[in-house]
Scaffold this active site. Structure first.
Site, PDB file in Angstrom:
ATOM      1  N   ARG A   1       0.800  -1.229   0.000  1.00  0.00           N
ATOM      2  CA  ARG A   1       0.000   0.000   0.000  1.00  0.00           C
ATOM      3  C   ARG A   1       0.831   1.276   0.000  1.00  0.00           C
ATOM      4  O   ARG A   1       0.568   2.204  -0.782  1.00  0.00           O
ATOM      5  CB  ARG A   1      -0.939   0.033   1.218  1.00  0.00           C
ATOM      6  CG  ARG A   1      -2.163  -0.823   1.062  1.00  0.00           C
ATOM      7  CD  ARG A   1      -2.565  -1.409   2.391  1.00  0.00           C
ATOM      8  NE  ARG A   1      -1.610  -2.436   2.744  1.00  0.00           N
ATOM      9  CZ  ARG A   1      -1.733  -3.718   2.372  1.00  0.00           C
ATOM     10  NH1 ARG A   1      -2.791  -4.114   1.726  1.00  0.00           N
ATOM     11  NH2 ARG A   1      -0.791  -4.616   2.674  1.00  0.00           N
ATOM     12  N   THR A   2       1.794   1.363   0.895  1.00  0.00           N
ATOM     13  CA  THR A   2       2.460   2.650   1.082  1.00  0.00           C
ATOM     14  C   THR A   2       3.254   3.032  -0.158  1.00  0.00           C
ATOM     15  O   THR A   2       3.154   4.160  -0.666  1.00  0.00           O
ATOM     16  CB  THR A   2       3.370   2.605   2.329  1.00  0.00           C
ATOM     17  OG1 THR A   2       2.606   2.071   3.415  1.00  0.00           O
ATOM     18  CG2 THR A   2       3.871   3.983   2.688  1.00  0.00           C
TER      19      THR A   2
ATOM     20  N   HIS B   1       4.801   5.753  11.636  1.00  0.00           N
ATOM     21  CA  HIS B   1       4.287   5.649  10.260  1.00  0.00           C
ATOM     22  C   HIS B   1       3.299   6.811  10.105  1.00  0.00           C
ATOM     23  O   HIS B   1       2.087   6.622  10.037  1.00  0.00           O
ATOM     24  CB  HIS B   1       3.604   4.294  10.075  1.00  0.00           C
ATOM     25  CG  HIS B   1       3.345   3.890   8.656  1.00  0.00           C
ATOM     26  ND1 HIS B   1       3.481   4.758   7.573  1.00  0.00           N
ATOM     27  CD2 HIS B   1       2.952   2.695   8.124  1.00  0.00           C
ATOM     28  CE1 HIS B   1       3.180   4.107   6.463  1.00  0.00           C
ATOM     29  NE2 HIS B   1       2.859   2.856   6.769  1.00  0.00           N
TER      30      HIS B   1
HETATM   31  N1   CP Z   1      -0.364  -0.153   5.913  1.00  0.00           N
HETATM   32  C1   CP Z   1       0.839  -0.345   5.314  1.00  0.00           C
HETATM   33  O1   CP Z   1       1.846   0.295   5.678  1.00  0.00           O
HETATM   34  O2   CP Z   1       0.820  -1.271   4.325  1.00  0.00           O
HETATM   35  P1   CP Z   1       2.080  -1.739   3.464  1.00  0.00           P
HETATM   36  O3   CP Z   1       3.044  -2.410   4.440  1.00  0.00           O
HETATM   37  O4   CP Z   1       1.537  -2.661   2.437  1.00  0.00           O
HETATM   38  O5   CP Z   1       2.728  -0.511   2.885  1.00  0.00           O
END
Ligand code: CP
Length: 308
Positions: free
Chosen positions: A56-57, A135
């Site tokens: 996602r990020t 985060h």
């Molecule tokens: N929520 C999140 O940080 O997802 P990813 O690890 O897929 O980036």
């Protein structure tokens, strides 16, 4: 209104309430304008450096840059695929990458790594997750989701559930929620409780918090249930992970206990902590939350580059 032009985004604690509203309102406007062709960042280049896995990020930052007409350079497995594998320091990597781009987004397993990159680079740096630290952009999309789903950021009870020791998303989200009139309930096994420096900081700011191991009780009174994964990759002792995994499962029997309108969120990826049977519950917001990440990251790119 706050001004984020040229600033690093390193921790949720750096934000004022005014800056949070600026980001949320900008994201809302971008969500409304998605059907238009946006060319606001033509000529700008974003570098994404990911030393830890991500779906996602990384993809939402890159999609956000493309949606805004900018370009992206990327190292997805930076630990093995960049010159870090030959022993290059993070500071030298930062001083090199900044020659090619206007903004750096970095994810790295070490707490404080994004700060280290920001100190070495003269261009803005965004922390996309520093180990079990922070985060902040996830927290911004989370609070945006709470605002959109609940219609307000006051008079809310938010339960944060799961691995609160290692969960950087909850470390950052609790700091942002602490700017608003929100009551927090931290639900975890005692071995995975929220670090004491985080609860101390919240109490010092008069944020109302409670700590418990009882998910079923919290489900009765929460407006938002923010569920997180037990983070296997952060455990030194695999048997400790085996002991704690599956501590909390949100399934339809728990959903029956919710008060009307309770929203279920998760930063994703999920393992087994939300049963897929919950996905059809109208308050299951975790994929809407993913979409909101695109708007928030578009807003951040525009604000940090001074183009909002
Ligand atoms: N929520 C999140 O940080 O997802 P990813 O690890 O897929 O980036």
């Amino acid at each position: 209104m706050g001004n984020l032009k040229g600033k690093d985004i390193l921790t949720a604690e750096q934000f004022s309430q005014e800056e949070v509203w600026l980001i949320l309102r900008t994201a809302e406007r971008l969500g409304d304008e998605m059907k238009k062709s946006l060319d606001l960042l033509r000529g700008y280049i974003l570098a994404t450096l990911f030393f830890e896995p991500s779906t996602r990020t990384r993809l939402s930052f890159e999609a956000a840059m493309h949606r805004l007409g900018g370009e992206v350079i990327s190292v997805a497995q930076a630990k093995s695929a960049s010159s870090a594998a030959k022993g290059e320091s993070l500071a030298d990597t930062a001083r090199t990458v900044e020659q090619y781009c206007d903004l750096i987004v970095i994810r790295h397993p070490q707490i404080g790594s994004a700060q280290e990159v920001a100190e070495a680079a003269s261009i803005p740096v965004i922390n996309a997750g520093d180990g079990a630290g922070q985060h902040p952009t996830q927290a911004l999309l989370d609070i945006y989701t709470i605002w959109k789903e609940c219609g307000r950021l006051e008079d809310l009870t938010v339960a944060l559930v799961g691995d609160l020791k290692h969960g950087r998303t909850v470390h950052s989200l609790s700091a942002l929620l602490g700017l608003f009139d929100v009551r927090l309930i931290f639900i975890s096994p005692s071995a995975l409780a929220t670090p004491v420096e985080i609860t101390q900081r919240l109490r010092a700011r008069d944020v109302e918090i409670a700590e418990s191991e009882d998910l079923a009780a919290a489900a009765l009174e929460s407006d938002v249930l923010y569920v997180t994964r037990i983070q296997r990759e952060r455990f030194e002792d695999p048997s400790e992970y085996e002991r704690l995994k599956g501590s909390y499962i949100v399934d339809n029997s728990l959903v029956q206990r919710f008060k009307e309108g309770t929203v279920v969120m998760h930063p994703l990826p999920r393992v087994d902590e939300i049963d897929p049977e919950v996905d059809s519950y109208p308050g299951a917001a975790y994929f809407r939350q993913v979409r909101n990440g695109l708007y928030i990251r578009m807003a951040l790119l525009l604000l940090v580059l001074g183009k909002a």
